[in-house]
Motif scaffolding. Structure first.
Motif, PDB file in Angstrom:
ATOM      1  N   ALA A  73      66.939  36.783  86.580  1.00  0.00           N
ATOM      2  CA  ALA A  73      65.478  36.858  86.714  1.00  0.00           C
ATOM      3  C   ALA A  73      64.892  37.867  85.729  1.00  0.00           C
ATOM      4  O   ALA A  73      63.851  37.634  85.114  1.00  0.00           O
ATOM      5  CB  ALA A  73      65.096  37.236  88.144  1.00  0.00           C
ATOM      6  N   LEU A  74      65.599  38.988  85.568  1.00  0.00           N
ATOM      7  CA  LEU A  74      65.148  40.027  84.647  1.00  0.00           C
ATOM      8  C   LEU A  74      65.076  39.474  83.220  1.00  0.00           C
ATOM      9  O   LEU A  74      64.097  39.674  82.499  1.00  0.00           O
ATOM     10  CB  LEU A  74      66.140  41.195  84.711  1.00  0.00           C
ATOM     11  N   ALA A  77      62.252  36.849  82.916  1.00  0.00           N
ATOM     12  CA  ALA A  77      60.945  37.523  82.967  1.00  0.00           C
ATOM     13  C   ALA A  77      60.681  38.210  81.633  1.00  0.00           C
ATOM     14  O   ALA A  77      59.561  38.195  81.121  1.00  0.00           O
ATOM     15  CB  ALA A  77      60.921  38.540  84.104  1.00  0.00           C
ATOM     16  N   TYR A  78      61.732  38.790  81.057  1.00  0.00           N
ATOM     17  CA  TYR A  78      61.610  39.447  79.759  1.00  0.00           C
ATOM     18  C   TYR A  78      61.217  38.427  78.690  1.00  0.00           C
ATOM     19  O   TYR A  78      60.449  38.724  77.780  1.00  0.00           O
ATOM     20  CB  TYR A  78      62.921  40.130  79.396  1.00  0.00           C
ATOM     21  N   LYS A  79      61.728  37.205  78.835  1.00  0.00           N
ATOM     22  CA  LYS A  79      61.391  36.119  77.903  1.00  0.00           C
ATOM     23  C   LYS A  79      60.028  35.505  78.210  1.00  0.00           C
ATOM     24  O   LYS A  79      59.642  34.491  77.630  1.00  0.00           O
ATOM     25  CB  LYS A  79      62.479  35.027  77.954  1.00  0.00           C
ATOM     26  N   GLU A  80      59.340  36.096  79.206  1.00  0.00           N
ATOM     27  CA  GLU A  80      57.993  35.681  79.594  1.00  0.00           C
ATOM     28  C   GLU A  80      57.890  34.235  80.042  1.00  0.00           C
ATOM     29  O   GLU A  80      56.922  33.541  79.748  1.00  0.00           O
ATOM     30  CB  GLU A  80      56.982  35.991  78.468  1.00  0.00           C
ATOM     31  N   ARG A  81      58.901  33.771  80.787  1.00  0.00           N
ATOM     32  CA  ARG A  81      58.820  32.440  81.390  1.00  0.00           C
ATOM     33  C   ARG A  81      57.884  32.512  82.600  1.00  0.00           C
ATOM     34  O   ARG A  81      57.613  33.588  83.114  1.00  0.00           O
ATOM     35  CB  ARG A  81      60.221  31.981  81.826  1.00  0.00           C
ATOM     36  N   SER A  82      57.411  31.341  83.043  1.00  0.00           N
ATOM     37  CA  SER A  82      56.428  31.317  84.143  1.00  0.00           C
ATOM     38  C   SER A  82      57.048  31.786  85.456  1.00  0.00           C
ATOM     39  O   SER A  82      58.265  31.786  85.615  1.00  0.00           O
ATOM     40  CB  SER A  82      55.886  29.905  84.319  1.00  0.00           C
ATOM     41  N   LEU A  83      56.186  32.186  86.393  1.00  0.00           N
ATOM     42  CA  LEU A  83      56.648  32.660  87.697  1.00  0.00           C
ATOM     43  C   LEU A  83      57.619  31.684  88.344  1.00  0.00           C
ATOM     44  O   LEU A  83      58.680  32.054  88.832  1.00  0.00           O
ATOM     45  CB  LEU A  83      55.453  32.814  88.657  1.00  0.00           C
ATOM     46  N   LEU A  84      57.209  30.416  88.336  1.00  0.00           N
ATOM     47  CA  LEU A  84      57.994  29.388  89.008  1.00  0.00           C
ATOM     48  C   LEU A  84      59.349  29.204  88.340  1.00  0.00           C
ATOM     49  O   LEU A  84      60.383  29.097  89.015  1.00  0.00           O
ATOM     50  CB  LEU A  84      57.194  28.076  88.992  1.00  0.00           C
ATOM     51  N   VAL A  86      61.074  31.419  86.530  1.00  0.00           N
ATOM     52  CA  VAL A  86      61.923  32.587  86.800  1.00  0.00           C
ATOM     53  C   VAL A  86      62.498  32.484  88.209  1.00  0.00           C
ATOM     54  O   VAL A  86      63.711  32.650  88.416  1.00  0.00           O
ATOM     55  CB  VAL A  86      61.115  33.901  86.649  1.00  0.00           C
ATOM     56  N   ALA A  87      61.640  32.173  89.171  1.00  0.00           N
ATOM     57  CA  ALA A  87      62.084  32.113  90.564  1.00  0.00           C
ATOM     58  C   ALA A  87      63.136  31.032  90.767  1.00  0.00           C
ATOM     59  O   ALA A  87      64.189  31.279  91.363  1.00  0.00           O
ATOM     60  CB  ALA A  87      60.888  31.876  91.478  1.00  0.00           C
ATOM     61  N   ALA A  90      66.552  31.693  88.925  1.00  0.00           N
ATOM     62  CA  ALA A  90      67.278  32.763  89.620  1.00  0.00           C
ATOM     63  C   ALA A  90      67.968  32.205  90.866  1.00  0.00           C
ATOM     64  O   ALA A  90      69.134  32.519  91.142  1.00  0.00           O
ATOM     65  CB  ALA A  90      66.334  33.906  89.987  1.00  0.00           C
ATOM     66  N   CYS A  91      67.254  31.343  91.602  1.00  0.00           N
ATOM     67  CA  CYS A  91      67.850  30.700  92.782  1.00  0.00           C
ATOM     68  C   CYS A  91      69.072  29.865  92.379  1.00  0.00           C
ATOM     69  O   CYS A  91      70.116  29.909  93.028  1.00  0.00           O
ATOM     70  CB  CYS A  91      66.852  29.775  93.472  1.00  0.00           C
TER      71      CYS A  91
ATOM     72  N   ALA B 160      70.452  31.067  98.475  1.00  0.00           N
ATOM     73  CA  ALA B 160      70.004  30.995  97.078  1.00  0.00           C
ATOM     74  C   ALA B 160      68.485  31.135  96.977  1.00  0.00           C
ATOM     75  O   ALA B 160      67.965  31.820  96.101  1.00  0.00           O
ATOM     76  CB  ALA B 160      70.463  29.682  96.446  1.00  0.00           C
ATOM     77  N   VAL B 163      66.267  34.709  96.766  1.00  0.00           N
ATOM     78  CA  VAL B 163      65.886  35.541  95.615  1.00  0.00           C
ATOM     79  C   VAL B 163      64.588  35.078  94.950  1.00  0.00           C
ATOM     80  O   VAL B 163      64.079  35.754  94.063  1.00  0.00           O
ATOM     81  CB  VAL B 163      66.989  35.617  94.512  1.00  0.00           C
ATOM     82  N   ALA B 164      64.045  33.932  95.401  1.00  0.00           N
ATOM     83  CA  ALA B 164      62.868  33.366  94.730  1.00  0.00           C
ATOM     84  C   ALA B 164      61.715  34.366  94.633  1.00  0.00           C
ATOM     85  O   ALA B 164      61.127  34.557  93.567  1.00  0.00           O
ATOM     86  CB  ALA B 164      62.408  32.100  95.455  1.00  0.00           C
ATOM     87  N   GLY B 167      62.322  36.998  92.085  1.00  0.00           N
ATOM     88  CA  GLY B 167      62.174  36.445  90.742  1.00  0.00           C
ATOM     89  C   GLY B 167      60.702  36.419  90.349  1.00  0.00           C
ATOM     90  O   GLY B 167      60.320  36.775  89.224  1.00  0.00           O
ATOM     91  N   ALA B 171      58.750  38.411  87.342  1.00  0.00           N
ATOM     92  CA  ALA B 171      57.961  37.691  86.340  1.00  0.00           C
ATOM     93  C   ALA B 171      56.565  38.299  86.191  1.00  0.00           C
ATOM     94  O   ALA B 171      55.924  38.161  85.155  1.00  0.00           O
ATOM     95  CB  ALA B 171      57.866  36.208  86.716  1.00  0.00           C
ATOM     96  N   ILE B 174      57.568  42.497  84.618  1.00  0.00           N
ATOM     97  CA  ILE B 174      58.348  42.743  83.401  1.00  0.00           C
ATOM     98  C   ILE B 174      57.572  42.502  82.101  1.00  0.00           C
ATOM     99  O   ILE B 174      57.601  43.343  81.196  1.00  0.00           O
ATOM    100  CB  ILE B 174      59.685  41.958  83.423  1.00  0.00           C
ATOM    101  N   LYS B 178      56.997  45.329  78.720  1.00  0.00           N
ATOM    102  CA  LYS B 178      57.519  45.224  77.354  1.00  0.00           C
ATOM    103  C   LYS B 178      56.606  45.930  76.367  1.00  0.00           C
ATOM    104  O   LYS B 178      57.062  46.541  75.413  1.00  0.00           O
ATOM    105  CB  LYS B 178      57.628  43.747  76.936  1.00  0.00           C
TER     106      LYS B 178
END
Lengths: 105, 238
Positions: A73-74, A77-84, A86-87, A90-91, B160, B163-164, B167, B171, B174, B178
């Motif tokens: 997720a980190l 998120a650093y790559k600035e992907r959308s909330l959905l 990333v979530a 990560a799942c 699983a 963690v949503a 995450g 998002a 972070i 930067k």
């Protein structure tokens, strides 16, 4: 749970609504204090970071899969992907790690 | 004109509603797995409409924390809405009934505020109503779906999905970290402080809600004192 669940819900709802309503409906003055402005600016970051770590490590069946979910997720998120995105990824990472761990008993 | 604004709000609200559905699904699941009834889980979502606050509130309810603890935790976690409402109060059209402000206030979330703040010029309350009229059902129905399926889904799926929410938090925090060094320090500092509360004896007796409150006040307070924002960065927060 000896406390009443509906009172909990009522307290949460009332506090949350008042925070949203008071500045909008009643207190229309602008905030001028640089300290208060800065404090309010930093609150979400401090609060969400504190809620995320270390809690994410115990959110899944094992600390290892939680840690992998955190790192994935980190990175996203650093790559600035959308909330959905990333979530969900990560799942998926947690899911894969936990499946693999089954083989190692 | 009202209808036009409302329609544009609905269009902006559709992607928000989809995201809400996914996150509130995991909330409903967590609530029911923890021992709440389906109706209680849905009632929380319908009356609170806030992700971080609800997840933290759920933990306090399940841990049997005090009403005082849950009130303080909501106050701190949702303090950001206060900032958004301040900003929105300057942005809403001046004319019209003051009642609108009380209704619009209920729908001040990170995302709905985000779309209405990005509108050119003054915003009609009907724009917010449009966004709210799809986002609120998305959040509520997502909770219902998660609550109903939470007990049916196998353990490895619920594990699983756990963690949503984290995450999603990452998002949010972070990307600004930067480019803004102070935000980066706040994020790392808050994670370190909350870790101390988890590890250090005595400190690890402090309950979850208070850990969030203490960490937030301490870290955001220090950051505000040592790295006060300039006007430019404040715009960024919106």
């Amino acid at each position: 749970m000896q406390n009443n669940i509906y009172i909990y819900i009522l307290v949460m709802a009332v506090v949350t609504y008042l925070i949203r309503m008071l500045p909008l409906a009643i207190w229309r003055k602008e905030i001028t204090s640089p300290f208060v402005k800065s404090f309010l600016f930093y609150v979400p970051y401090a609060c969400l970071a504190a809620m995320t770590f270390p809690a994410i490590l115990s959110a899944t069946m094992s600390v290892i899969s939680g840690a992998v979910g955190f790192v994935v997720a980190l990175y996203l998120a650093y790559k600035e992907r959308s909330l959905l995105t990333v979530a969900l990824i990560a799942c998926a990472a947690v899911f894969v790690v936990e499946r693999v761990m089954v083989f190692f008993g | 004109m009202k209808y036009e604004s409302y329609k544009r709000g609905v269009v902006a609200g559709i992607p928000i509603a989809l995201g809400y559905f996914a996150v509130s699904f995991t909330f409903g699941m967590a609530a029911v797995t923890g021992g709440l009834s389906i109706g209680q889980a849905v009632l929380i979502s319908l009356t609170n409409l806030t992700s971080a606050g609800q997840f933290a509130g759920l933990n306090i309810i399940l841990a049997g924390g005090s009403y005082w603890e849950i009130a303080m935790t909501q106050l701190i976690i949702n303090l950001r809405y206060c900032l958004m409402s301040f900003s929105l109060s300057q942005k809403l059209v001046k004319e019209g009934s003051p009642i609108h402000r009380f209704v619009v206030a209920f729908g001040v979330t990170d995302e709905i505020f985000g779309v209405s703040a990005s509108q050119e010029g003054r915003v009609s309350p009907y724009y917010n109503y449009g966004a709210m009229s799809v986002a609120i059902p998305g959040w509520t129905i997502g909770t219902l779906a998660g609550a109903v399926l939470g007990n049916i889904l196998p353990d490895f799926v619920t594990s699983a999905l756990g963690v949503a929410i984290y995450g999603m938090f990452l998002a949010i925090i972070i990307p600004p970290a930067k480019t803004n060094k102070a935000v980066l320090k706040v994020v790392i500092g808050a994670m370190l402080v909350s870790s101390l509360f988890a590890i250090v004896p005595v400190l690890n007796k402090v309950s979850g809600g208070f850990v969030i409150i203490i960490t937030t006040l301490l870290v955001a307070g220090l950051a505000a004192y040592f790295c006060p924002i300039e006007e430019k960065e404040e715009k960024h927060a919106e």
